[in-house]
Design an enzyme around this catalytic site. Structure first.
Site, PDB file in Angstrom:
ATOM      1  N   ASP A  15       0.837  -1.190   0.000  1.00 18.48           N
ATOM      2  CA  ASP A  15       0.000   0.000   0.000  1.00 18.48           C
ATOM      3  C   ASP A  15       0.873   1.242   0.000  1.00 18.48           C
ATOM      4  OD1 ASP A  15      -2.550   1.199  -0.053  1.00 18.48           O
ATOM      5  OD2 ASP A  15      -2.366   1.702   2.060  1.00 18.48           O
ATOM      6  N   TYR A  45       1.223   5.716  -0.423  1.00 13.39           N
ATOM      7  CA  TYR A  45       0.780   6.928   0.287  1.00 13.39           C
ATOM      8  C   TYR A  45       1.047   8.066  -0.688  1.00 13.39           C
ATOM      9  CZ  TYR A  45       0.775  10.026   4.506  1.00 13.39           C
ATOM     10  OH  TYR A  45       0.516  10.976   5.470  1.00 13.39           O
ATOM     11  N   HIS A  92      -4.004  14.078   0.531  1.00 14.43           N
ATOM     12  CA  HIS A  92      -4.155  13.211   1.703  1.00 14.43           C
ATOM     13  C   HIS A  92      -2.911  13.280   2.588  1.00 14.43           C
ATOM     14  CE1 HIS A  92      -5.077   9.718   4.203  1.00 14.43           C
ATOM     15  NE2 HIS A  92      -3.891   9.221   3.880  1.00 14.43           N
ATOM     16  N   ARG A  94       1.600  16.391  12.490  1.00 15.53           N
ATOM     17  CA  ARG A  94       2.895  17.039  12.729  1.00 15.53           C
ATOM     18  C   ARG A  94       2.880  18.549  12.509  1.00 15.53           C
ATOM     19  NH1 ARG A  94       3.928  12.283  10.034  1.00 15.53           N
ATOM     20  NH2 ARG A  94       3.693  13.337   8.033  1.00 15.53           N
ATOM     21  N   GLU A 125     -10.190   4.145   3.698  1.00 16.56           N
ATOM     22  CA  GLU A 125      -9.326   4.906   2.796  1.00 16.56           C
ATOM     23  C   GLU A 125      -9.784   4.612   1.378  1.00 16.56           C
ATOM     24  OE1 GLU A 125      -5.172   4.170   3.771  1.00 16.56           O
ATOM     25  OE2 GLU A 125      -5.277   5.782   5.270  1.00 16.56           O
ATOM     26  N   GLU A 185      -9.163   4.261  -2.234  1.00 17.75           N
ATOM     27  CA  GLU A 185      -7.966   4.048  -3.050  1.00 17.75           C
ATOM     28  C   GLU A 185      -8.343   3.293  -4.316  1.00 17.75           C
ATOM     29  OE1 GLU A 185      -4.507   2.514  -1.070  1.00 17.75           O
ATOM     30  OE2 GLU A 185      -5.137   3.259   0.908  1.00 17.75           O
ATOM     31  N   ASP A 238      -8.923   0.600   2.080  1.00 16.77           N
ATOM     32  CA  ASP A 238      -7.904   0.189   3.051  1.00 16.77           C
ATOM     33  C   ASP A 238      -8.394   0.572   4.448  1.00 16.77           C
ATOM     34  OD1 ASP A 238      -5.444  -0.499   4.184  1.00 16.77           O
ATOM     35  OD2 ASP A 238      -4.578   1.467   3.782  1.00 16.77           O
ATOM     36  N   ARG A 297      -7.388   4.214  13.188  1.00 16.25           N
ATOM     37  CA  ARG A 297      -6.533   5.395  13.366  1.00 16.25           C
ATOM     38  C   ARG A 297      -5.895   5.473  14.738  1.00 16.25           C
ATOM     39  NH1 ARG A 297      -5.533   6.294   8.254  1.00 16.25           N
ATOM     40  NH2 ARG A 297      -7.394   6.788   7.059  1.00 16.25           N
ATOM     41  N   GLN A 331      -3.104   3.037  14.792  1.00 17.14           N
ATOM     42  CA  GLN A 331      -2.058   3.566  13.906  1.00 17.14           C
ATOM     43  C   GLN A 331      -1.244   4.676  14.578  1.00 17.14           C
ATOM     44  OE1 GLN A 331      -3.720   4.983  10.219  1.00 17.14           O
ATOM     45  NE2 GLN A 331      -1.754   5.606   9.360  1.00 17.14           N
ATOM     46  N   TYR A 346       2.748   3.685  14.643  1.00 18.89           N
ATOM     47  CA  TYR A 346       3.290   3.867  13.284  1.00 18.89           C
ATOM     48  C   TYR A 346       4.726   4.362  13.211  1.00 18.89           C
ATOM     49  CZ  TYR A 346       3.049   8.998  12.615  1.00 18.89           C
ATOM     50  OH  TYR A 346       3.265  10.346  12.668  1.00 18.89           O
ATOM     51  N   LYS A 377      -3.662  -1.552   9.877  1.00 20.63           N
ATOM     52  CA  LYS A 377      -4.066  -1.766   8.492  1.00 20.63           C
ATOM     53  C   LYS A 377      -4.268  -3.242   8.187  1.00 20.63           C
ATOM     54  CE  LYS A 377      -3.069   2.570   7.153  1.00 20.63           C
ATOM     55  NZ  LYS A 377      -3.918   3.443   6.353  1.00 20.63           N
ATOM     56  N   THR A 407      -8.666  -5.282   3.911  1.00 18.28           N
ATOM     57  CA  THR A 407      -8.664  -4.361   2.774  1.00 18.28           C
ATOM     58  C   THR A 407      -9.681  -4.922   1.793  1.00 18.28           C
ATOM     59  OG1 THR A 407      -6.338  -3.796   3.083  1.00 18.28           O
ATOM     60  CG2 THR A 407      -7.260  -3.410   0.901  1.00 18.28           C
ATOM     61  N   GLU A 421      -9.755  12.751   7.514  1.00 21.10           N
ATOM     62  CA  GLU A 421      -9.665  14.081   6.898  1.00 21.10           C
ATOM     63  C   GLU A 421     -11.023  14.786   6.891  1.00 21.10           C
ATOM     64  OE1 GLU A 421      -7.117  13.856   3.093  1.00 21.10           O
ATOM     65  OE2 GLU A 421      -7.687  11.804   3.573  1.00 21.10           O
TER      66      GLU A 421
HETATM   67 MN    MN Z   1      -3.865   3.075   2.547  1.00 21.22          MN
END
Ligand code: MN
Length: 418
Positions: free
Chosen positions: A125, A127, A132, A141, A198, A200, A230, A234, A237, A241, A250, A254, A360
């Site tokens: 997968d 990014y 996004h 961050r 997600e 995708e 996906d 959260r 994660q 992560y 994850k 999927t 988001e």
């Molecule tokens: Mn993904």
């Protein structure tokens, strides 16, 4: 290219997802047919296994389609892929001399159950959606460090789990995991409270490689595309992560849409990647339009309620194409196999209603979205059904993907309580 007319009348509707121009590959079963290969045409499925057995399709010495996956065709290579598409087009075109022999091999789609269309050899997968990555980076961050320094130079990815890829319609169980909020002193064991989607696209590798390949070669190796959700925990994660990327967040599931839309069906919709802020290194440099203009939509339906569209965007929002991702994936010498699945990364447009994840859309839970039922959501609640839709709009026809649907089931009682 205009609509290609078929003697299967339903396929000639400009808005039908499966006209003769599309011919997507799936695996189906009915009460009397065990799972095997079929191709969608209008409201019907052509039983390709039966067509091969009847001698209407003959591409290899041994049967290719009497199996519940399309990997055997992939392994035959692009010349055979093209021969099958040509043959199917002849058999199903208006005025076909073989209509009488093909018609008995059609199965109404409403009578069929759809299965995984291919055996996933491995799953990676990426990014690679800039909006996004910027949105998530801003939340985690701050806007100054939103895009990591490598992001504009390489498509970032992680190795996912082929074992967790499921076909549309499979229910998804909310996972438990180790969670630690920013204000918690210590982590705790609990059901995921920030379960997410997600939006995708998945690219399916059809031609194996063993060593570095160019972007053009990579594009040639791709067999087709599916919609891909996906599912992402959260809160798991956020704790796990760093520094190696997502892991259990994850690995629950999927989902993919049930029909492989092949590259030739998408050919008229090719589009360029965006302007490059930094010139890309040669091994992933753009060498032609390798994204596609595919309209994407996400709906959410609470249990027993009508769906609300929560996002609309387009695959042309990606920063890196699947061909660039595959080329980059091969640089180390990593062998790639027929049936490898590459997730694009979440696809988000520039504005709020174009965001491809609840993280988001609700801005980390700070701005819950409102559904048509009057309910609000920051993340998925038990019983919610999430559906991804995708369509490329041609001149009087549509190339549809078939929905990618999943319903969230409540977490089990603590799975370690024996
Ligand atoms: Mn993904």
């Amino acid at each position: 290219m205009p609509l290609l007319k078929s003697w299967v009348a339903s396929a000639n509707d400009a808005n039908h997802p499966f006209p003769l121009n599309n011919l997507p590959y799936g695996v189906f079963s009915t009460d009397s047919i065990d799972p095997h290969c079929g191709v969608a045409i209008g409201d019907m499925i052509l039983d390709v296994t039966a067509a091969e057995a009847e001698g209407l399709i003959s591409l290899a010495d041994e049967p290719l389609f009497d199996v519940p996956f399309w990997n055997e065709l992939m392994e035959e290579g692009p010349a055979v892929w093209a021969a099958l598409r040509d043959r199917l087009t002849v058999l199903l075109a208006e005025g076909s001399a073989e209509q009488d022999r093909v018609e008995p091999l059609l199965v109404p789609m409403v009578e069929a159950e759809l299965h995984m269309p291919f055996a996933v050899s491995e799953y990676t997968d990426f990014y690679a959606g800039r909006n996004h990555a910027f949105n998530v980076g801003t939340m985690f961050r701050g806007p100054e460090n939103a895009l990591p320094p490598n992001w504009l130079h390489i498509p970032i990815g992680y190795n996912g789990r082929a074992s967790s890829v499921v076909v549309s319609g499979t229910d998804i169980r909310r996972p438990w995991g180790q969670l630690k909020g920013p204000n918690d002193a210590l982590p705790r064991w609990a059901p995921c409270a920030r379960f997410d989607i997600e939006l995708e696209m998945g690219a399916i590798v059809g031609t194996p490689s063993d060593g570095p390949i160019t972007v053009q070669e990579a594009d040639d190796h791709i067999f087709g595309y599916v919609l891909l959700n996906d599912w992402s925990a959260r809160d798991i994660q956020a704790w796990e992560y760093q520094p190696l990327g997502p892991f259990q967040a994850k690995a629950t599931a999927t989902s993919i849409s049930p029909w492989i839309v092949t590259k030739p069906a998408l050919e008229p919709f090719r589009t360029n990647a965006p302007e490059r802020e930094f010139e890309l290194l040669d091994h992933i440099k753009d060498c032609g339009p390798m994204l596609y203009d595919i309209e994407l939509e996400v709906t959410m339906a609470p249990e027993g309620k009508a769906p609300t569209t929560i996002a609309r965007t387009n695959y042309n929002e990606m920063y890196y194409s699947a061909a660039q991702q595959l080329a980059h994936h091969s640089t180390s010498g990593c062998p790639m196999n027929a049936g490898d699945l590459l997730g694009s990364g979440t696809i988000s447009g520039a504005t709020k209603p174009e965001r491809g994840s609840l993280l988001e859309l609700s801005w980390g839970g700070k701005e819950p979205i409102e559904l048509d039922s009057g309910e609000t959501r920051s993340f998925i609640e038990d019983g919610d059904t999430l559906t991804l839709k995708g369509a490329a709009k041609g001149d009087g026809y549509t190339i549809g993907f078939g929905d990618c649907v999943g319903t969230a089931l409540p977490a089990l009682k603590d799975p370690y309580e024996r």
